[in-house]
Write an enzyme that holds these catalytic residues in place. Structure first.
Site, short mmCIF file in Angstrom:
data_model
loop_
_atom_site.label_atom_id
_atom_site.label_comp_id
_atom_site.label_asym_id
_atom_site.label_seq_id
_atom_site.Cartn_x
_atom_site.Cartn_y
_atom_site.Cartn_z
N SER A 135 18.12 -16.93 -3.18
CA SER A 135 18.87 -17.15 -4.42
C SER A 135 17.86 -17.13 -5.57
O SER A 135 16.90 -17.89 -5.57
CB SER A 135 19.57 -18.51 -4.34
OG SER A 135 20.21 -18.82 -5.54
N LYS A 163 21.64 -15.38 -9.90
CA LYS A 163 22.40 -16.34 -10.69
C LYS A 163 22.78 -15.65 -11.99
O LYS A 163 21.93 -14.97 -12.61
CB LYS A 163 21.54 -17.56 -10.97
CG LYS A 163 21.26 -18.41 -9.73
CD LYS A 163 22.54 -19.10 -9.27
CE LYS A 163 22.23 -20.18 -8.24
NZ LYS A 163 23.45 -20.89 -7.82
N ASP A 188 26.07 -15.31 -8.36
CA ASP A 188 26.63 -16.67 -8.34
C ASP A 188 26.69 -17.18 -9.77
O ASP A 188 25.67 -17.28 -10.46
CB ASP A 188 25.74 -17.59 -7.49
CG ASP A 188 26.32 -19.00 -7.33
OD1 ASP A 188 27.40 -19.29 -7.88
OD2 ASP A 188 25.67 -19.82 -6.63
N ASP A 238 32.29 -21.87 -3.65
CA ASP A 238 31.25 -22.85 -3.33
C ASP A 238 31.76 -24.21 -3.84
O ASP A 238 32.40 -24.96 -3.09
CB ASP A 238 29.93 -22.42 -4.01
CG ASP A 238 28.79 -23.42 -3.90
OD1 ASP A 238 28.98 -24.48 -3.28
OD2 ASP A 238 27.69 -23.16 -4.44
N LYS A 262 28.13 -25.57 2.53
CA LYS A 262 27.00 -26.46 2.26
C LYS A 262 27.31 -27.77 2.95
O LYS A 262 28.34 -28.39 2.65
CB LYS A 262 26.80 -26.69 0.76
CG LYS A 262 26.18 -25.51 0.03
CD LYS A 262 25.96 -25.82 -1.43
CE LYS A 262 25.45 -24.56 -2.14
NZ LYS A 262 25.50 -24.71 -3.60
N GLY A 290 22.49 -23.21 -0.13
CA GLY A 290 21.29 -24.04 -0.22
C GLY A 290 21.34 -24.93 -1.43
O GLY A 290 22.10 -24.67 -2.38
O1 OSB Z 1 25.28 -22.73 -6.38
O2 OSB Z 1 24.40 -22.18 -4.57
C1 OSB Z 1 24.33 -22.81 -5.62
C2 OSB Z 1 20.94 -24.53 -5.98
C3 OSB Z 1 21.33 -25.73 -6.53
C4 OSB Z 1 22.65 -25.96 -6.79
C5 OSB Z 1 23.60 -24.98 -6.52
C6 OSB Z 1 23.22 -23.77 -5.96
C7 OSB Z 1 21.86 -23.53 -5.72
C8 OSB Z 1 21.33 -22.25 -5.23
C9 OSB Z 1 19.95 -22.29 -4.62
O3 OSB Z 1 21.90 -21.20 -5.35
C10 OSB Z 1 19.93 -22.08 -3.16
C11 OSB Z 1 18.58 -22.49 -2.61
O4 OSB Z 1 17.62 -21.74 -2.79
O5 OSB Z 1 18.47 -23.55 -2.00
MG MG Z 2 26.71 -21.49 -5.48
#
Ligand code: OSB
Ligand code: MG
Length: 370
Positions: A135, A163, A188, A238, A262, A290
């Site tokens: 990500s 992102k 995302d 999500d 998650k 994650g």
């Molecule tokens: O939306 O998936 C998400 C990290 C923090 C909060 C939300 C998200 C994320 C990530 C990072 O996309 C995923 C990672 O590298 O752990």
């Molecule tokens: Mg997400």
């Protein structure tokens, strides 16, 4: 089985680089580790609540009090035959799923360790190399993003997740697509758009994306269905999926074609298994999201990803993604083929480096049955 003792540790860890999303920037990790003593084995898990309540309503300080004052007291001394019985014992407390997940997942690890089996086996998974992606946070420019992605592809990652946010979307995605025509790419939005942006979001259909994750409200399902009917790109939910039933509803009305699992967001491993089962029965693929985890949370993510419904690469990158020095040994590594090999030792299968933890610990608490 009886939960005999719970220890909470609050750590502050420097991240290699800040992580920018549509809701904010994470520069430093503060994390609660939970240790759970069951049948002479000590399980461990982490709470993925962030420093501020921007992804969901939980945050580190609140989760610490939730664990100390409500969740640990509700479970300490309780008898159970299997860790699947733990989640229902916490249902009487509303929400607070990340805090619940931390204590429940630690009990699962203890259970697996007490039996000498890997956590993935206790969960009903089967061993296989797990394909993973990465990500990528919002970058200062499309060019900077392309350079970042190039580095991650060279490291072996099989798919990239970009992102996006209003003002950092089409141009960024176009630049990556131009530079890497064949790479699996997804985006995302972390709830940064409204249904009124549907025409704008439909322009993403030109870039052959695997999916768009959580474009609309964190608490919405219905407008996502409306939006999905106007996009070719599959929507993945999500933030909106808190329970297996949320996923059933979302799938029933066509609000998503993919689900992000998650463990923390849904309240633990048992709920993650149920969410997996619901999606699998409906033919909806899932992948493991994650939350910038330390190695301990990563290890739990690796374990759940061995379930058969996880058919898409997840966000569980290598320890080196965020940490110069992880708190587990060996660190989580990604092979040149872009996979993680689940460890075969008992429980999470990685050794916890308590010496390193002691150096970054800010607070701790120990709880025993009253
Ligand atoms: O939306 O998936 C998400 C990290 C923090 C909060 C939300 C998200 C994320 C990530 C990072 O996309 C995923 C990672 O590298 O752990
Ligand atoms: Mg997400």
């Amino acid at each position: 089985m009886r939960l005999e003792r719970v220890r909470l540790h609050v750590l502050r860890m420097r991240m290699k680089e800040p992580f920018r999303t549509s809701f904010g920037v994470e520069e430093e990790k503060r994390v609660i580790l939970v240790e759970a003593d069951v049948e002479g084995a000590v399980g461990v898990a982490e709470c993925v609540a962030m420093v501020e309540p921007l992804y969901n309503e939980e945050w580190v300080e609140g989760a610490f009090l939730m664990l100390r004052d409500f969740l640990a007291p509700a479970l300490l001394g309780a008898d159970f035959d299997h860790p699947r019985e733990v989640a229902p014992k916490l249902d009487f407390i509303r929400g607070n799923r990340m805090a619940k997940s931390a204590i429940e997942s630690a009990i699962w690890d203890a259970y697996a360790k007490a039996r000498g089996i890997p956590l993935w086996e206790a969960l009903g998974g089967s061993w296989r190399p797990i394909p993973v992606g990465i990500s990528v946070g919002i970058q200062p420019s499309p060019e900077a993003l392309v350079r970042k992605v190039e580095g991650y592809l060279a490291a072996g990652y099989r798919r990239v997740k970009l992102k996006i946010a209003p003002g950092a979307d089409l141009e960024y995605v176009a630049a990556v697509r131009r530079a890497f025509p064949d790479v699996p790419v997804m985006v995302d939005a972390n709830s940064a758009y409204r249904l009124a942006d549907a025409d704008h979001l439909a322009r993403l259909d030109d870039y052959d994306l695997m999916m768009i994750e959580q474009p609309l409200g964190h608490d919405d399902i219905v407008w996502h269905a409306r939006l999905q009917s106007r996009l070719r790109t599959p929507i993945c939910l999500d933030e909106s999926i808190h329970t297996p039933e949320d996923a059933e509803k979302a799938i029933a009305i066509g609000a998503c074609r993919v689900v992000n699992v998650k463990i923390g967001r849904v309240g633990g491993l048992e709920r993650s298994l149920e969410l997996h089962d619901v999606c699998r029965a409906a033919g909806v693929p899932v992948w493991c999201g994650g939350m910038l985890e330390t190695g301990i949370g990563r290890a739990h993510n690796v374990a759940i990803t061995t379930l058969p419904g996880f058919t898409l690469p997840g966000d569980t990158a290598a320890s080196s993604r965020y940490w110069d020095e992880d708190i587990i040994e060996p660190p989580v590594v990604v092979t040149p083929e872009g996979t993680i090999l689940p460890p075969k030792g008992p429980g999470i299968g990685y050794e916890v480096r308590w010496d390193r933890i002691a150096r970054v610990r800010e607070a701790e608490a120990e709880l025993v049955p009253s």
